[in-house]
Design an enzyme around this catalytic site. Structure first.
Site, short mmCIF file in Angstrom:
data_model
loop_
_atom_site.label_atom_id
_atom_site.label_comp_id
_atom_site.label_asym_id
_atom_site.label_seq_id
_atom_site.Cartn_x
_atom_site.Cartn_y
_atom_site.Cartn_z
N CYS A 1 -25.87 30.83 -17.35
CA CYS A 1 -27.24 30.33 -17.31
C CYS A 1 -27.33 28.98 -18.02
O CYS A 1 -26.71 28.01 -17.60
CB CYS A 1 -28.18 31.38 -17.90
SG CYS A 1 -29.93 31.03 -17.65
N HIS B 1 -27.69 27.69 -14.63
CA HIS B 1 -29.00 27.96 -14.05
C HIS B 1 -29.47 26.66 -13.41
O HIS B 1 -29.22 25.57 -13.94
CB HIS B 1 -29.98 28.40 -15.15
CG HIS B 1 -31.27 28.90 -14.59
ND1 HIS B 1 -32.28 28.05 -14.19
CD2 HIS B 1 -31.71 30.15 -14.35
CE1 HIS B 1 -33.28 28.76 -13.72
NE2 HIS B 1 -32.96 30.04 -13.80
#
EC number: 3.1.2.-
Length: 189
Positions: free
Chosen positions: A106, A126
């Site tokens: 992420c 992400h």
């Protein structure tokens, strides 16, 4: 053969799923996982107010190293805290120098950028962390859900946590073990 060992660094604001799912999956694979609290051994409040109790402080866990993999969960605040930590920088530099696996998910990969780890690697993050990660041109960006380039393993977010965890298991214990761990999880192929 001794079981593999993983260090998961838990900072305030970490994303819960990106912390717990890799820990659970690695433990199912027989990997000895230590959840190390960046700020000590006190419970850590994560990004969605789930509280996780570390196994050890990062300071104490570091003394038990080296580890086969160092894992950095995401979460914006968690990744920022990892990025600002001199202790995290030291651990990552040692892991990189000894050619150990580093896995980040992420926003977690932005800590790699902050600490100048894995420059030249192909990475993913992400989508909202992509621009930050690509600042300076130190990495090649991938849209893959999980990207492994040498000893740098990255992934995109909460929805890729199982794939990320299984990629760590495969890197440490092989495809067969990863398949054995995956089967009872009833994951969509």
């Amino acid at each position: 053969m001794a079981s593999k060992r993983a260090l998961v660094i838990l900072a305030k604001g970490a994303e819960e799923m990106e912390t717990v799912i890799p820990v659970d999956v690695m433990r199912r694979a027989g990997i000895k996982v230590t959840i190390a609290g960046l700020a000590g051994k006190d419970p850590v409040q994560c990004s969605r107010d789930v509280v996780i109790c570390p196994d050890a402080s990062l300071e104490d866990a570091k003394k038990e190293g080296p580890y086969d993999v160092v894992v950095l969960p995401g979460g914006n605040l968690g990744a920022q805290n990892l990025s600002e930590s001199a202790a995290v920088k030291e651990i990552l530099k040692e892991q990189e120098n000894r050619k150990g696996l580093i896995a980040a998910i992420c926003a977690g990969p932005t800590a790699l950028l902050a600490h100048e780890i894995g420059f030249g690697s192909k990475v993913t993050t992400h989508p909202l962390a992509k621009d930050k990660m690509m600042n300076g041109g130190h990495y090649t960006y991938s849209e893959n859900r999980v990207e492994k380039d040498g000893l740098i393993l990255t992934s995109r977010g909460p929805g890729t946590s199982f794939e990320f965890a299984l990629a760590i298991v495969e890197a440490l214990n092989g495809k067969e073990v990863a398949a054995q761990v995956k089967a009872p999880l009833v994951l969509k192929d």
